[in-house]
Design a protein around this motif. Structure first.
Motif, PDB file in Angstrom:
ATOM      1  N   ILE B 357       0.863  -1.184   0.000  1.00  0.00           N
ATOM      2  CA  ILE B 357       0.000   0.000   0.000  1.00  0.00           C
ATOM      3  C   ILE B 357       0.905   1.242   0.000  1.00  0.00           C
ATOM      4  O   ILE B 357       0.454   2.372   0.234  1.00  0.00           O
ATOM      5  CB  ILE B 357      -0.953  -0.024   1.227  1.00  0.00           C
ATOM      6  N   CYS B 358       2.197   1.039  -0.289  1.00  0.00           N
ATOM      7  CA  CYS B 358       3.170   2.126  -0.111  1.00  0.00           C
ATOM      8  C   CYS B 358       3.097   3.206  -1.187  1.00  0.00           C
ATOM      9  O   CYS B 358       3.864   4.162  -1.134  1.00  0.00           O
ATOM     10  CB  CYS B 358       4.589   1.586   0.024  1.00  0.00           C
ATOM     11  N   THR B 359       2.182   3.096  -2.132  1.00  0.00           N
ATOM     12  CA  THR B 359       1.945   4.253  -3.013  1.00  0.00           C
ATOM     13  C   THR B 359       1.057   5.273  -2.303  1.00  0.00           C
ATOM     14  O   THR B 359       0.848   6.366  -2.824  1.00  0.00           O
ATOM     15  CB  THR B 359       1.298   3.828  -4.347  1.00  0.00           C
ATOM     16  N   GLY B 360       0.541   4.912  -1.142  1.00  0.00           N
ATOM     17  CA  GLY B 360      -0.154   5.870  -0.289  1.00  0.00           C
ATOM     18  C   GLY B 360      -1.423   6.421  -0.903  1.00  0.00           C
ATOM     19  O   GLY B 360      -2.185   5.689  -1.551  1.00  0.00           O
ATOM     20  N   SER B 361      -1.623   7.692  -0.709  1.00  0.00           N
ATOM     21  CA  SER B 361      -2.867   8.345  -1.128  1.00  0.00           C
ATOM     22  C   SER B 361      -2.722   9.000  -2.496  1.00  0.00           C
ATOM     23  O   SER B 361      -3.522   9.852  -2.860  1.00  0.00           O
ATOM     24  CB  SER B 361      -3.244   9.409  -0.099  1.00  0.00           C
ATOM     25  N   TYR B 362      -1.695   8.583  -3.237  1.00  0.00           N
ATOM     26  CA  TYR B 362      -1.321   9.323  -4.440  1.00  0.00           C
ATOM     27  C   TYR B 362      -1.538   8.490  -5.698  1.00  0.00           C
ATOM     28  O   TYR B 362      -1.409   7.269  -5.691  1.00  0.00           O
ATOM     29  CB  TYR B 362       0.147   9.766  -4.318  1.00  0.00           C
ATOM     30  N   ASP B 363      -1.844   9.204  -6.756  1.00  0.00           N
ATOM     31  CA  ASP B 363      -2.084   8.587  -8.055  1.00  0.00           C
ATOM     32  C   ASP B 363      -0.728   8.385  -8.727  1.00  0.00           C
ATOM     33  O   ASP B 363      -0.252   9.247  -9.463  1.00  0.00           O
ATOM     34  CB  ASP B 363      -2.996   9.501  -8.878  1.00  0.00           C
ATOM     35  N   ILE B 364      -0.090   7.270  -8.417  1.00  0.00           N
ATOM     36  CA  ILE B 364       1.249   6.974  -8.933  1.00  0.00           C
ATOM     37  C   ILE B 364       1.101   5.872  -9.977  1.00  0.00           C
ATOM     38  O   ILE B 364       0.742   4.740  -9.637  1.00  0.00           O
ATOM     39  CB  ILE B 364       2.196   6.537  -7.793  1.00  0.00           C
ATOM     40  N   PRO B 365       1.339   6.195 -11.231  1.00  0.00           N
ATOM     41  CA  PRO B 365       0.990   5.247 -12.299  1.00  0.00           C
ATOM     42  C   PRO B 365       1.847   3.986 -12.334  1.00  0.00           C
ATOM     43  O   PRO B 365       1.376   2.936 -12.762  1.00  0.00           O
ATOM     44  CB  PRO B 365       1.161   6.069 -13.590  1.00  0.00           C
ATOM     45  N   ALA B 394       4.628   1.248   5.439  1.00  0.00           N
ATOM     46  CA  ALA B 394       4.310   1.736   4.096  1.00  0.00           C
ATOM     47  C   ALA B 394       3.997   3.232   4.109  1.00  0.00           C
ATOM     48  O   ALA B 394       4.473   3.994   3.265  1.00  0.00           O
ATOM     49  CB  ALA B 394       3.119   0.954   3.534  1.00  0.00           C
ATOM     50  N   VAL B 395       3.191   3.647   5.072  1.00  0.00           N
ATOM     51  CA  VAL B 395       2.772   5.051   5.107  1.00  0.00           C
ATOM     52  C   VAL B 395       3.941   5.949   5.520  1.00  0.00           C
ATOM     53  O   VAL B 395       4.126   7.042   4.982  1.00  0.00           O
ATOM     54  CB  VAL B 395       1.550   5.234   6.028  1.00  0.00           C
ATOM     55  N   TYR B 396       4.753   5.458   6.447  1.00  0.00           N
ATOM     56  CA  TYR B 396       5.938   6.249   6.808  1.00  0.00           C
ATOM     57  C   TYR B 396       6.826   6.427   5.591  1.00  0.00           C
ATOM     58  O   TYR B 396       7.307   7.521   5.310  1.00  0.00           O
ATOM     59  CB  TYR B 396       6.721   5.552   7.937  1.00  0.00           C
ATOM     60  N   PHE B 397       7.020   5.336   4.848  1.00  0.00           N
ATOM     61  CA  PHE B 397       7.884   5.380   3.662  1.00  0.00           C
ATOM     62  C   PHE B 397       7.386   6.436   2.665  1.00  0.00           C
ATOM     63  O   PHE B 397       8.131   7.329   2.266  1.00  0.00           O
ATOM     64  CB  PHE B 397       7.926   3.998   3.006  1.00  0.00           C
ATOM     65  N   ILE B 398       6.122   6.351   2.297  1.00  0.00           N
ATOM     66  CA  ILE B 398       5.647   7.272   1.245  1.00  0.00           C
ATOM     67  C   ILE B 398       5.572   8.708   1.769  1.00  0.00           C
ATOM     68  O   ILE B 398       5.894   9.661   1.051  1.00  0.00           O
ATOM     69  CB  ILE B 398       4.300   6.801   0.632  1.00  0.00           C
ATOM     70  N   GLU B 399       5.193   8.877   3.027  1.00  0.00           N
ATOM     71  CA  GLU B 399       5.088  10.249   3.551  1.00  0.00           C
ATOM     72  C   GLU B 399       6.463  10.887   3.741  1.00  0.00           C
ATOM     73  O   GLU B 399       6.597  12.104   3.708  1.00  0.00           O
ATOM     74  CB  GLU B 399       4.279  10.261   4.851  1.00  0.00           C
ATOM     75  N   ARG B 400       7.491  10.092   3.920  1.00  0.00           N
ATOM     76  CA  ARG B 400       8.859  10.633   3.925  1.00  0.00           C
ATOM     77  C   ARG B 400       9.326  10.890   2.493  1.00  0.00           C
ATOM     78  O   ARG B 400       9.965  11.896   2.216  1.00  0.00           O
ATOM     79  CB  ARG B 400       9.825   9.672   4.629  1.00  0.00           C
ATOM     80  N   LEU B 433       0.248  -1.061  -7.278  1.00  0.00           N
ATOM     81  CA  LEU B 433       0.741  -2.256  -6.601  1.00  0.00           C
ATOM     82  C   LEU B 433      -0.379  -3.249  -6.275  1.00  0.00           C
ATOM     83  O   LEU B 433      -0.190  -4.167  -5.481  1.00  0.00           O
ATOM     84  CB  LEU B 433       1.535  -1.869  -5.349  1.00  0.00           C
ATOM     85  N   GLY B 434      -1.553  -3.043  -6.883  1.00  0.00           N
ATOM     86  CA  GLY B 434      -2.547  -4.113  -6.869  1.00  0.00           C
ATOM     87  C   GLY B 434      -3.839  -3.877  -6.115  1.00  0.00           C
ATOM     88  O   GLY B 434      -4.838  -4.520  -6.390  1.00  0.00           O
ATOM     89  N   TRP B 435      -3.852  -2.968  -5.144  1.00  0.00           N
ATOM     90  CA  TRP B 435      -5.060  -2.814  -4.341  1.00  0.00           C
ATOM     91  C   TRP B 435      -6.115  -1.970  -5.053  1.00  0.00           C
ATOM     92  O   TRP B 435      -5.778  -1.084  -5.831  1.00  0.00           O
ATOM     93  CB  TRP B 435      -4.731  -2.160  -2.995  1.00  0.00           C
ATOM     94  N   GLU B 436      -7.393  -2.246  -4.721  1.00  0.00           N
ATOM     95  CA  GLU B 436      -8.476  -1.413  -5.232  1.00  0.00           C
ATOM     96  C   GLU B 436      -9.047  -0.611  -4.070  1.00  0.00           C
ATOM     97  O   GLU B 436      -9.752  -1.148  -3.209  1.00  0.00           O
ATOM     98  CB  GLU B 436      -9.567  -2.267  -5.874  1.00  0.00           C
ATOM     99  N   ILE B 488      -5.276   0.455   5.015  1.00  0.00           N
ATOM    100  CA  ILE B 488      -5.978  -0.645   4.339  1.00  0.00           C
ATOM    101  C   ILE B 488      -6.290  -1.648   5.430  1.00  0.00           C
ATOM    102  O   ILE B 488      -5.397  -2.254   6.001  1.00  0.00           O
ATOM    103  CB  ILE B 488      -5.152  -1.237   3.182  1.00  0.00           C
ATOM    104  N   VAL B 489      -7.557  -1.732   5.778  1.00  0.00           N
ATOM    105  CA  VAL B 489      -7.935  -2.543   6.932  1.00  0.00           C
ATOM    106  C   VAL B 489      -9.097  -3.461   6.592  1.00  0.00           C
ATOM    107  O   VAL B 489      -9.660  -3.414   5.494  1.00  0.00           O
ATOM    108  CB  VAL B 489      -8.310  -1.642   8.143  1.00  0.00           C
TER     109      VAL B 489
END
Lengths: 284, 808
Positions: B357-365, B394-400, B433-436, B488-489
């Motif tokens: 989920i490490c693409t976070g809240s962003y539209d990363i193609p 994951a969230v720490y990674f993308i937010e950094r 990375l696969g999630w919807e 993602i819960v």
């Protein structure tokens, strides 16, 4: 967190305490509030086959204030110190420091006598007592003797008190001038990363006396006479502060632990001392 | 018939969804009347405790029990040799590995269980432990996973073939004898190509340090084998009691109907109580051997040193963007330190949890993730500490990475987030990375947060502070921490989420009593979340009986329906959905009963708050209370008596709660002491069941986030000794260290959940850690800082200032 088996004694008088101490030598320890000793026993780092509780002995829970000195019984708790208005009036640094010891639950149990007698370099009161030039009364089979706080601490947990002696009281000359107890810690309940006790006298804009002691920056509390002397005769200006801090840094000997490396502790010790002096001077 | 109270009053009386109903659990907890594992006292109960290894890596050459067995009160000392005939000297882990129950010839981490002393009381057990003589031969210690991957030292000889080859593990091929798995998500080649050709690329290496959930109540159990009826009862601090029952049955051979697992009151879990630990196995064996109940409860040091660490991810990232700041690609590599055994608590198909989920809240193609798991001489665990599986990492990674990219672009980090958010109209959004992602409205939340804190004003103040600092007017810097997270819960759909083959559905069973009260049982188990309060509220709204008349019961496998338990914020998304669905089954039968009583057709009555009324004639109605009585006591043609329902819910998707956090911090550069001036937390957890409980959850999650970001760690020295094994050094914040939190919300219901709820218990932790960390890092940004690792304790903050030349 389970201590080894031990015998528990609760004598009614000091003679009873001393006779148990004599009988068992260093297999016996006295306990006031127990907030240093009991955790050590639970961790099995202290082996105390004979534990002597001082709570029923009596005569060690008073705070007496006279014209020249303050006498505090060994069983007076940190909480008692905080709540005593007369004491806060004549020696406000005691209350200021006691409020920075651990948390209220610990302060209800932890005593001044236990704090100074245990010889733990992390404890706050030993350095403060050195700053205030207090002296400790100990009693043994050979009677009473008085040991200056500045001569009491020899190494971590090693003090001038003999195994057969009990620390019964702390006597403090009435402090003069401005005061500050400045402590940096990671959280409530923690020992100091660095702490400084300062008592300073201002006469017409000049410092006429200054006493400085540092906590948890060596294996004993550190009374830094040279640091205090560096301020005497000055207007406690930046140049004097620099000399005092440098002198103090020459006296401490911190070691690395989870609070940080030596360079950090030295730096913080300097910052804390500067702040303590500034606050004390502003009150002097 | 005339109504004596208004419809609004009828709604209020239910205390249903949306009501800040007071927690029904608190009466007993605040009076010391909870019933925890250690409160259980049974006749003849014995105590067990462990001899633990003082070494991080050593051969166990011999164990001599003789002296220990002579200690008064000591009854038995179990070693691996005693468990071997039962096949219980090793046990399976949740991650497909196996773990020693008791040291089988060697130890792999400090504190590892070596022998189990069984005694009449815990004092005798402690004395017995002292008397067990263990001869060790020290082996080279590996505490750094990068070195472990290069070292000749073999940690797990059991995982090397006789010819020296490295057999594949549970998650595929292994590259080295200390390597566990490689897990990939996304497209490698396209991602590398996008990054290679990008206008701007930011790179960073970061270490998310090892820490620990440290619930106030440690782990423990009481095992009681009744040799007369052959039944084993196991009380324990289990976040998943039903799964524990199945696992105990599988490894012990005791048939599952002969095992009763009970989770009584639990004093916090945070992931610590998901796994199976040697203490459980040894207690069961000891009870079978002695025929008496056996209790085992960790002390604080046992807990911190041995059960369930969290995090310990070494992460390397590359993020690419256009000059205008539109993100084009993300690459992430993780070296994951799993300790001596791979005991991570993740769904089977996800050895790195939901790190993807490490693409976070962003539209990363375009994105690619690769995780390498490594064995070291540290304790096993790898649990989700107040988060869904590896989502904090994951969230720490993308937010950094966003912050690092903002620095590279010389751009405001809030604006960079805004131009890259997934837009409202893109949901449901399929991530690279696969999630919807099921739903979201990120821009609305972000704008509300920034407006509330006066973000532009804060930046102006910060700029002035930097000027003042440079002019020598202040020694304090100001940091503005931002984070926007998507969790993602609600694991999860059985088609891709299972643990040890057990599908991650959940359940609810409801019985309505004749007088119109009810009991509902669920497959989950509260550890402080307030299930007895909130699940009753869901039911109150669904079935029209007051929440105060509904008992919620969990944790007894003899009575509750099967479920996978409580962790990863799955209770509301999964069991909460089952509760609503079971309630709707009750309502469907109630409708038929009401129609019969009102002498109309089923379709001519409609549900209204607490009753069914005749359509168009609301004065003709039957209350649910009346219907309940009739269900049992009035022979209704074509209907069985009774009013009960059960629902097993397999969610169609995860839920994706999100939030926008802002932290304002002042930092003393001379002492390294941070002071949190303000913390604003906007959470969107979909439909809100109990606002008061949500607020409490947010406070708790933020406080654990503060802990992790500002000092909480499990640190080892080079010899593998744990340096932070007590609460003196392991940072557990008190009220004194915790700032005032401002909470806020938006509501974006989950489109696939029966009541639109998403889960909230873990969001504040997931979003809070990067927010606190970003505040520290932001304070030093004007002086050239791009990234420093957590935990930001005093000396590490001081070190940053020192390295940036901010001291004399």
């Amino acid at each position: 967190m389970i201590p080894a088996a031990f015998e528990y004694y609760r004598p009614k008088d000091m003679a009873g305490v001393l006779s148990i101490l004599e009988e068992h030598g260093d297999d016996a320890r006295v306990m006031a509030g127990g907030h240093s000793l009991i955790p050590m026993m639970k961790l099995r780092m202290a082996d105390v086959p004979h534990l002597i509780d001082l709570q029923d002995v009596g005569g060690m829970s008073e705070i007496e204030i006279d014209a020249d000195a303050i006498k505090i019984g060994a069983l007076v708790t940190q909480s008692d110190i905080i709540d005593n208005a007369a004491l806060a009036d004549v020696a406000p640094i005691l209350r200021e420091a006691a409020l920075q010891i651990s948390d209220p639950q610990v302060r209800y149990m932890g005593t001044l006598g236990g704090n100074v007698a245990n010889g733990d370099p992390g404890n706050d009161m030993p350095g403060l007592m050195q700053c205030l030039d207090a002296s400790f009364t100990v009693v043994g089979q050979d009677g009473e003797r008085v040991i200056p706080a500045r001569d009491f601490y020899e190494a971590a947990y090693v003090t001038a008190r003999e195994d057969g002696e009990v620390l019964t009281a702390v006597t403090i000359p009435r402090p003069k001038g401005g005061h500050a107890y400045e402590k940096q810690k990671r959280k409530i309940g923690d020992y100091a990363t660095a702490a400084a006790s300062v008592q300073i006298v201002n006469d017409g804009g000049k410092c006429v006396s200054a006493a400085i002691a540092m906590t948890n920056l060596s294996d004993t509390p550190v009374f830094s006479k040279t640091a205090g002397d560096a301020l005497v005769g000055t207007s406690v200006d930046d140049a004097a502060l620099k000399i005092a801090v440098a002198a103090m840094l020459g006296d401490i000997d911190p070691t690395e632990d989870n609070r940080g490396p030596v360079a950090f502790k030295n730096h913080v010790a300097g910052v804390i001392l500067r702040r303590a002096i500034a606050r004390a001077w502003s009150r002097a | 018939m005339k109504d004596e109270i208004t419809r609004e009053e009828r709604v209020d009386n239910l205390k249903g969804m949306g009501c800040s109903r007071k927690r029904v659990e608190d009466a007993r907890f605040t009076q010391g009347k909870g019933n925890y594992v250690d409160d259980i006292k049974l006749d003849g109960m014995l105590f067990g405790d462990f001899v633990r290894s003082p070494y991080a890596h050593a051969r166990v050459k011999s164990i001599n029990k003789d002296t220990a067995l002579k200690v008064p009160g000591v009854l038995a000392v179990l070693t691996a040799d005693d468990l071997r005939p039962l096949g219980l000297h090793w046990m399976p882990t949740l991650a497909g590995d196996k773990q020693m129950v008791l040291a089988d010839g060697k130890v792999l981490f400090q504190g590892q269980e070596v022998a189990f002393v069984v005694a009449e009381d815990r004092y005798a057990a402690a004395d017995g432990i002292e008397a067990v003589e263990v001869e060790y031969e020290e082996l080279p210690v590996l505490v750094n996973p990068f070195e472990a991957l290069k070292s000749d030292v073999v940690l797990r000889e059991d995982l090397v073939a006789e010819d020296g080859s490295i057999p594949a593990g549970a998650h595929g091929p292994r590259k080295h004898h200390n390597h566990i798995f490689t897990w990939e998500a996304g497209d490698k080649a396209p991602t590398e190509e996008v990054i290679a050709n990008a206008e701007v690329v930011a790179e960073e290496t970061m270490y998310y340090h090892r820490t620990h959930p440290c619930p106030l109540e440690t782990c423990g159990c009481v095992a009681s084998m009744d040799k007369v009826n052959g039944k084993l009862t196991l009380w324990g601090t289990f976040q998943a009691p039903h799964a524990i029952r199945t696992v105990v049955s599988l490894i012990s051979g005791i048939e599952e109907h002969n095992i009763r697992v009970v989770s009584p009151d639990i004093g916090g879990g945070f992931g610590n109580k998901v796994g199976a630990y040697p203490g459980y196995v040894c207690s069961v064996v000891a009870s079978i051997v002695t025929g008496k109940p056996v209790k085992w409860v960790e002390d604080r040091m046992d807990n911190l040193m041995t059960t369930a660490f969290a995090r310990d991810y070494h992460m390397t990232g590359k993020i690419s963007a256009t000059k205008e700041g539109k993100i084009t690609g993300l690459h992430c590599h993780v070296t994951a330190d799993h300790g001596g055994f791979d005991a991570c608590a993740d769904p089977t198909k996800f050895p790195a949890g939901f790190m993807n989920i490490c693409t976070g809240s962003y539209d990363i193609p375009t994105a690619f993730l690769e995780v390498d798991g490594v064995y070291t001489n540290k304790a096993p665990g790898g649990v989700s500490y107040r988060c869904s599986f590896r989502v904090t990492e994951a969230v720490y990674f993308i937010e950094r990475m966003i912050e690092v990219l903002a620095i590279k672009l010389n751009m405001d980090a809030a604006e960079l987030r805004r131009i890259n958010f997934i837009k409202k109209e893109q949901f449901p959004y399929k991530a690279a990375l696969g999630w919807e992602y099921d739903s979201g409205d990120y821009h609305t939340a972000w704008d509300k947060a920034l407006k509330t804190v006066d973000y532009d004003g804060l930046r102006a103040e910060q700029a002035q502070r930097v000027e003042d600092f440079k002019a020598g007017k202040t020694r304090k810097l100001m940091g503005i921490g931002l984070s926007f997270f998507t969790e993602i819960v609600g694991a999860g759909p059985v088609k891709n989420c299972d643990i040890l083959g057990l599908g991650m559905f959940d359940s609810c069973e409801i019985r309505i009593h004749p007088t119109g009260s009810a009991i509902a049982r669920l497959g989950t188990i509260s550890q402080g979340q307030g299930h007895a309060t909130t699940f009753a509220q869901i039911l109150a709204s669904e079935i029209g009986l007051p929440a105060d008349s509904i008992t919620i019961e969990e944790g007894d496998t003899d009575t509750a329906p099967y479920g996978l338990g409580t962790y990863g914020s799955r209770s509301t998304p999964v069991a909460g959905a089952a509760t609503a669905m079971a309630g709707r089954k009750i309502r469907a039968k109630a409708q038929m009963i009401a129609a019969y009583l009102l002498e109309v057709h089923d379709n001519d009555v409609e549900f209204d708050v607490d009753r069914f009324a005749v359509k168009g004639a609301p004065e003709k109605f039957k209350t649910m209370k009346e219907i309940a009585f009739a269900a049992y006591n009035q022979a209704i043609p074509g209907l069985e008596p009774g009013l009960e329902a059960v629902s097993y819910y397999d969610p169609p998707n995860m839920t994706y709660p999100f939030g926008a956090y802002v932290c304002v911090m002042d930092i003393d550069v001379d002492t390294g002491v941070p002071e949190i001036r303000r913390f604003y937390a906007l959470d969107d957890c979909g439909t809100r069941i109990n606002p008061m409980i949500i607020e409490g959850q947010v406070h708790g999650g933020l406080t654990e986030a503060l802990a992790v970001a500002l000092g909480q760690e499990i640190a080892y020295d080079d010899m593998g000794n744990v340096k932070t094994g007590t609460l003196m050094d392991f940072f557990l914040p008190t009220a004194w260290e915790v700032p005032n939190y401002e909470t806020d919300f938006t509501v974006t219901p989950s489109p696939h959940h029966p009541i639109g709820a998403k889960g909230v218990g873990e969001s504040p932790h997931v979003g809070g850690v990067p927010c606190f960390s970003n505040a520290v890092q932001d304070a030093f940004r004007p002086f050239g800082n791009t990234h420093t690792n957590m935990p930001h304790d005093h000396w590490r903050i001081w070190r940053t200032a020192n390295e940036l030349g901010l001291h004399d």
